[in-house]
Design a protein around this motif. Structure first.
Motif, mmCIF file in Angstrom:
data_model
loop_
_atom_site.group_PDB
_atom_site.id
_atom_site.type_symbol
_atom_site.label_atom_id
_atom_site.label_comp_id
_atom_site.label_asym_id
_atom_site.label_seq_id
_atom_site.Cartn_x
_atom_site.Cartn_y
_atom_site.Cartn_z
ATOM 1 N N LEU A 154 0.849 -1.196 0.000
ATOM 2 C CA LEU A 154 0.000 0.000 0.000
ATOM 3 C C LEU A 154 0.879 1.239 0.000
ATOM 4 O O LEU A 154 1.864 1.289 0.741
ATOM 5 N N THR A 155 0.520 2.232 -0.791
ATOM 6 C CA THR A 155 1.189 3.526 -0.740
ATOM 7 C C THR A 155 0.108 4.593 -0.651
ATOM 8 O O THR A 155 -0.851 4.576 -1.417
ATOM 9 N N VAL A 156 0.270 5.504 0.306
ATOM 10 C CA VAL A 156 -0.658 6.622 0.451
ATOM 11 C C VAL A 156 -0.026 7.824 -0.260
ATOM 12 O O VAL A 156 1.169 8.099 -0.093
ATOM 13 N N TYR A 157 -0.838 8.507 -1.067
ATOM 14 C CA TYR A 157 -0.387 9.694 -1.802
ATOM 15 C C TYR A 157 -1.274 10.875 -1.476
ATOM 16 O O TYR A 157 -2.443 10.716 -1.116
ATOM 17 N N ASP A 158 -0.698 12.075 -1.657
ATOM 18 C CA ASP A 158 -1.447 13.320 -1.593
ATOM 19 C C ASP A 158 -1.662 13.787 -3.028
ATOM 20 O O ASP A 158 -0.701 13.986 -3.773
ATOM 21 N N LYS A 159 -2.918 13.933 -3.425
ATOM 22 C CA LYS A 159 -3.261 14.355 -4.783
ATOM 23 C C LYS A 159 -2.918 15.834 -4.956
ATOM 24 O O LYS A 159 -3.353 16.675 -4.169
ATOM 25 N N ASP A 160 -2.108 16.133 -5.962
ATOM 26 C CA ASP A 160 -1.770 17.515 -6.287
ATOM 27 C C ASP A 160 -2.266 17.819 -7.688
ATOM 28 O O ASP A 160 -2.239 16.954 -8.566
ATOM 29 N N THR A 161 -2.680 19.057 -7.903
ATOM 30 C CA THR A 161 -3.244 19.425 -9.196
ATOM 31 C C THR A 161 -2.171 19.696 -10.247
ATOM 32 O O THR A 161 -2.238 19.202 -11.357
ATOM 33 N N PHE A 162 -1.146 20.467 -9.882
ATOM 34 C CA PHE A 162 -0.185 20.917 -10.887
ATOM 35 C C PHE A 162 1.175 20.249 -10.790
ATOM 36 O O PHE A 162 2.034 20.486 -11.633
ATOM 37 N N THR A 163 1.393 19.445 -9.759
ATOM 38 C CA THR A 163 2.689 18.777 -9.592
ATOM 39 C C THR A 163 2.469 17.287 -9.387
ATOM 40 O O THR A 163 1.337 16.825 -9.232
ATOM 41 N N VAL A 164 3.560 16.541 -9.341
ATOM 42 C CA VAL A 164 3.483 15.101 -9.096
ATOM 43 C C VAL A 164 2.924 14.869 -7.695
ATOM 44 O O VAL A 164 3.279 15.588 -6.746
ATOM 45 N N ASP A 165 2.040 13.876 -7.553
ATOM 46 C CA ASP A 165 1.453 13.569 -6.249
ATOM 47 C C ASP A 165 2.548 13.195 -5.248
ATOM 48 O O ASP A 165 3.489 12.468 -5.582
ATOM 49 N N ASP A 166 2.419 13.706 -4.017
ATOM 50 C CA ASP A 166 3.407 13.445 -2.967
ATOM 51 C C ASP A 166 3.131 12.110 -2.294
ATOM 52 O O ASP A 166 1.978 11.796 -1.984
ATOM 53 N N LYS A 167 4.200 11.358 -2.014
ATOM 54 C CA LYS A 167 4.060 10.131 -1.228
ATOM 55 C C LYS A 167 3.839 10.500 0.229
ATOM 56 O O LYS A 167 4.478 11.413 0.745
ATOM 57 N N MET A 168 2.928 9.766 0.873
ATOM 58 C CA MET A 168 2.639 10.010 2.285
ATOM 59 C C MET A 168 2.861 8.746 3.112
ATOM 60 O O MET A 168 2.221 8.548 4.140
ATOM 61 N N GLY A 169 3.729 7.862 2.645
ATOM 62 C CA GLY A 169 4.041 6.658 3.403
ATOM 63 C C GLY A 169 3.569 5.407 2.703
ATOM 64 O O GLY A 169 2.784 5.438 1.758
#
Length: 171
Positions: free
Chosen positions: A70-85
Motif C-alpha cells: 500500500l502507498t498513500v499519496y497526496d493528490k496535487d493538481t499541478f505537480t506530481v502527487d506526494d508520497k505520504m508513506g
C-alpha cells in the motif's frame, strides 16, 4: 479463466489516521494498492488527514508470497502527487487461520492474535476473527518512510469455484 489463481483477497481500505500534512493545512489522500501486476486505488478525500474511504478492492491471488503493498499519496493538481508513506499487508497469518477450515464459531471469536514486530507493519495487535461464517482480519498498519500516519484495513479470503484454492499450498 486463469488456472493459476488461488482465490480472491478482498481488501477493505477503511480509513487513515493522523496522516502527514503535504499541502498548506491538510492533504488530499488516496491509497494505491499493488500486488504483482495488479494496481488498484481508492478515491481521493479532499483536505483530510483522517480520511474515511471504506472502499473494498478485489485482488486475484496467484502466489501467497507476493507482497500486498500500500502507498498513500497526496493528490496535487499541478505537480506530481506526494508520497505520504507506505506499508505491506502480511496476510500469511490470516491464510493459516483460513486453512484451519473452522466451522460454526460464535461471531467475534478471535481465532489468532498477531503481534506487531519488526517484520510486519502492525501498529498494534491484530486478530483473525470469526464473522458471519468466515474469518476476517482488521489491522492498523503503521506507514513507513513518513513522519507519521496509519491506515486501517481489513482482509477477507474468497474461494471461487474453478480457482485452485488454498488447500494444496504450504504456508
Amino acid at each position: 479463466m486463469d488456472n493459476n489463481v488461488l482465490g480472491i483477497l478482498k481488501l477493505r481500505i477503511i480509513k487513515g489516521i493522523n496522516l502527514a500534512i503535504r499541502d498548506t493545512r491538510a492533504s488530499d489522500p488516496y491509497v494505491v494498492v499493488r500486488m504483482g501486476d495488479q494496481k488498484l486505488k481508492t478515491r481521493v478525500i479532499k483536505n483530510n488527514c483522517n480520511p474515511t474511504w471504506n472502499e473494498e478492492l478485489t485482488l486475484f491471488v496467484k502466489d501467497v508470497n507476493i507482497p500486498l503493498h500500500l502507498t498513500v499519496y497526496d493528490k496535487d493538481t499541478f505537480t506530481v502527487d506526494d508520497k505520504m508513506g507506505e506499508a505491506e499487508v502480511d496476510f500469511i497469518p490470516f491464510l493459516r487461520c483460513k486453512k484451519m477450515e473452522l466451522k460454526n464459531l460464535p461471531n467475534g471469536c478471535a481465532v489468532k492474535r498477531i503481534q506487531p514486530n519488526r517484520s510486519n507493519y502492525l501498529a498494534e495487535e491484530s486478530s483473525c476473527v470469526w464473522n458471519d461464517g468466515d474469518i476476517v482480519q482488521q489491522m492498523i498498519l503503521r506507514l513507513k518512510n513518513v513522519e507519521k500516519g496509519e491506515v486501517v484495513v481489513q482482509i477477507q479470503w474468497v474461494d471461487v469455484v474453478g480457482f485452485r484454492g488454498l488447500s494444496h499450498i504450504k504456508l
